[in-house]
Design a protein around this motif. Sequence first.
Motif, mmCIF file in Angstrom:
data_model
loop_
_atom_site.group_PDB
_atom_site.id
_atom_site.type_symbol
_atom_site.label_atom_id
_atom_site.label_comp_id
_atom_site.label_asym_id
_atom_site.label_seq_id
_atom_site.Cartn_x
_atom_site.Cartn_y
_atom_site.Cartn_z
ATOM 1 N N HIS A 1 5.222 6.626 -0.866
ATOM 2 C CA HIS A 1 4.470 7.541 -1.846
ATOM 3 C C HIS A 1 4.462 7.087 -3.347
ATOM 4 C CE1 HIS A 1 2.429 11.732 -1.781
ATOM 5 N NE2 HIS A 1 2.650 11.687 -3.105
ATOM 6 N N THR A 2 3.241 6.894 -4.144
ATOM 7 C CA THR A 2 3.245 6.559 -5.552
ATOM 8 C C THR A 2 2.445 7.432 -6.293
ATOM 9 O OG1 THR A 2 1.373 5.216 -5.077
ATOM 10 C CG2 THR A 2 3.210 4.018 -4.608
ATOM 11 N N GLU B 1 4.305 -1.681 -3.676
ATOM 12 C CA GLU B 1 3.618 -0.422 -3.365
ATOM 13 C C GLU B 1 3.370 -0.496 -1.689
ATOM 14 O OE1 GLU B 1 -1.063 -0.556 -4.067
ATOM 15 O OE2 GLU B 1 0.015 0.466 -5.645
ATOM 16 N N VAL C 1 6.511 12.560 -6.312
ATOM 17 C CA VAL C 1 7.240 11.559 -5.521
ATOM 18 C C VAL C 1 8.665 12.168 -5.223
ATOM 19 C CG1 VAL C 1 5.878 9.606 -6.307
ATOM 20 C CG2 VAL C 1 8.150 10.116 -7.128
ATOM 21 N N SER D 1 0.920 4.832 1.422
ATOM 22 C CA SER D 1 1.260 6.213 0.712
ATOM 23 C C SER D 1 0.683 7.699 1.690
ATOM 24 C CB SER D 1 0.941 6.400 -0.568
ATOM 25 O OG SER D 1 -0.500 6.817 -0.716
ATOM 26 N N ASP E 1 1.229 7.448 -10.793
ATOM 27 C CA ASP E 1 0.931 6.930 -11.897
ATOM 28 C C ASP E 1 1.160 8.009 -12.909
ATOM 29 O OD1 ASP E 1 0.050 4.342 -10.782
ATOM 30 O OD2 ASP E 1 -1.915 5.330 -10.568
ATOM 31 N N ASN F 1 -5.298 -0.606 -3.928
ATOM 32 C CA ASN F 1 -4.164 0.351 -4.805
ATOM 33 C C ASN F 1 -4.599 1.589 -3.880
ATOM 34 O OD1 ASN F 1 -6.001 1.730 -6.692
ATOM 35 N ND2 ASN F 1 -6.237 -0.345 -7.178
ATOM 36 N N ASP F 2 -3.542 2.591 -4.310
ATOM 37 C CA ASP F 2 -3.977 3.969 -3.542
ATOM 38 C C ASP F 2 -5.083 4.680 -4.331
ATOM 39 O OD1 ASP F 2 -1.598 3.547 -2.010
ATOM 40 O OD2 ASP F 2 -0.247 4.718 -3.111
ATOM 41 N N ALA G 1 6.352 1.260 -0.319
ATOM 42 C CA ALA G 1 6.626 2.590 -0.822
ATOM 43 C C ALA G 1 5.717 3.834 0.172
ATOM 44 C CB ALA G 1 5.944 2.943 -1.992
ATOM 45 N N THR H 1 9.776 5.755 -2.896
ATOM 46 C CA THR H 1 8.701 6.194 -3.564
ATOM 47 C C THR H 1 8.779 5.644 -5.051
ATOM 48 O OG1 THR H 1 9.861 8.137 -4.215
ATOM 49 C CG2 THR H 1 8.806 8.261 -2.197
ATOM 50 N N VAL H 2 7.696 5.576 -5.650
ATOM 51 C CA VAL H 2 7.485 4.881 -6.769
ATOM 52 C C VAL H 2 6.706 5.819 -7.928
ATOM 53 C CG1 VAL H 2 6.507 3.019 -8.113
ATOM 54 C CG2 VAL H 2 7.739 2.726 -5.596
ATOM 55 N N ARG I 1 4.764 4.568 -11.224
ATOM 56 C CA ARG I 1 4.284 3.721 -11.971
ATOM 57 C C ARG I 1 4.161 4.078 -13.587
ATOM 58 N NH1 ARG I 1 0.335 2.003 -7.099
ATOM 59 N NH2 ARG I 1 -0.584 3.739 -8.251
#
Length: 376
Positions: A356-357, A351, A373, A163, A359, A73-74, A354, A337-338, A340
């Motif tokens: 760019h993400t 992901e 985003v 991302s 949280d 994950n990012d 995407a 882009t997301v 979360r």
Amino acid sequence: MYLAPDTGVSRQILDSAGRSIAVSDPKPVSSQAVGVAGKGEVKLEDLTVDKVLFPVRDNPTASALVASQVAGNDNAAVQALTAQRIDSAANFDAANGKVLATTETTVPEGSTFTPVGAKAVYVAFPLNQSDRVDENQARAGQDFARVAAEQFDGSEKDQPVISDLVWAAALPAGGEAITGDTAQKGSDSDGADPANHAGSLAAADTLFLLDTSDAMAPYLQAAKDAIADAAVELGAQGKQVGLWNYSSPLNPGVQVGYRQNITVSPDADSVAVAVRRFLTGGVPQTRQAVEAAAGVYGGLETTTRVVVVTTGTADAGNDQAFLDAVRGAAGDKVEITVVRVGGGEVDHALESVAAHTADAEEPGDIAGALNTVVGL
């Protein structure tokens, strides 16, 4: 001519240098497998990101791709790139149980290369003339890029989509200057992602794709407010905006869970009004909605950013089929882009597509994550 992966960070570097790209669609000209180098071959099933050292000055591209592939994950990738960086591959010691992020052609002498299933794809950006570059030199750059692209037999799809936060963290000062401490917190004290302060994305024509499933209920009002405010700001900047919402079908006979409320247009005020009318229900059929949006806006002449605000994915199936469908439909006309929302399970396939993400674990985090985003 500038040679680099085609990412938002690469384009930001050119913009910061005051250089403009001479063509609308720069082409790939080279690719290299990326992986890790160490004392003997590495079993990928045993490889964890804490074992990898990243030579961000020597090879930031390999560092970014390996971190993204191995970390999962990012946030974990950014943390590793920031905490486990070394200045140069010359400082790598294969005897200490660590491995080095590298390309296949830059493996240190005496080390064994193990690919991680991805390639770095380099794009040639021919640049316009400037005070120090005359017209003939600029044309030569364009000719060189064109010939190199004609001889390239690879594909842009050989490079995974990761991302801008990860790309930025792999630069010599990127982890501190652009991503800040997102690996630890995900946002700063006022709820805004630190990446937002660096302007890692620029505002663009935008479709908001809002999860209105039951899982969104605790966050819906904050998401409505954030989208309304962002839509108005985008409109003020001359950008077009649109709005879809999705969950699962809520009425008998309905086969799809997404609703195409407002087409992307200059009417930002209508988006701000319409988003406040949503209620929640059903489960988040996120993949169906994302694939549909990519299909609609990937077929247009203009480029659109699709901003997905989601609590998770209830319609996960074959990951590769989803990736192929979205990438094929989106082409180069849709950037996804997301945001979360909450602490639900991450959809790694979403992901992967995407750019760019961000949280937003709590309602108060949503506005800052959304602005990141969206490019505000």
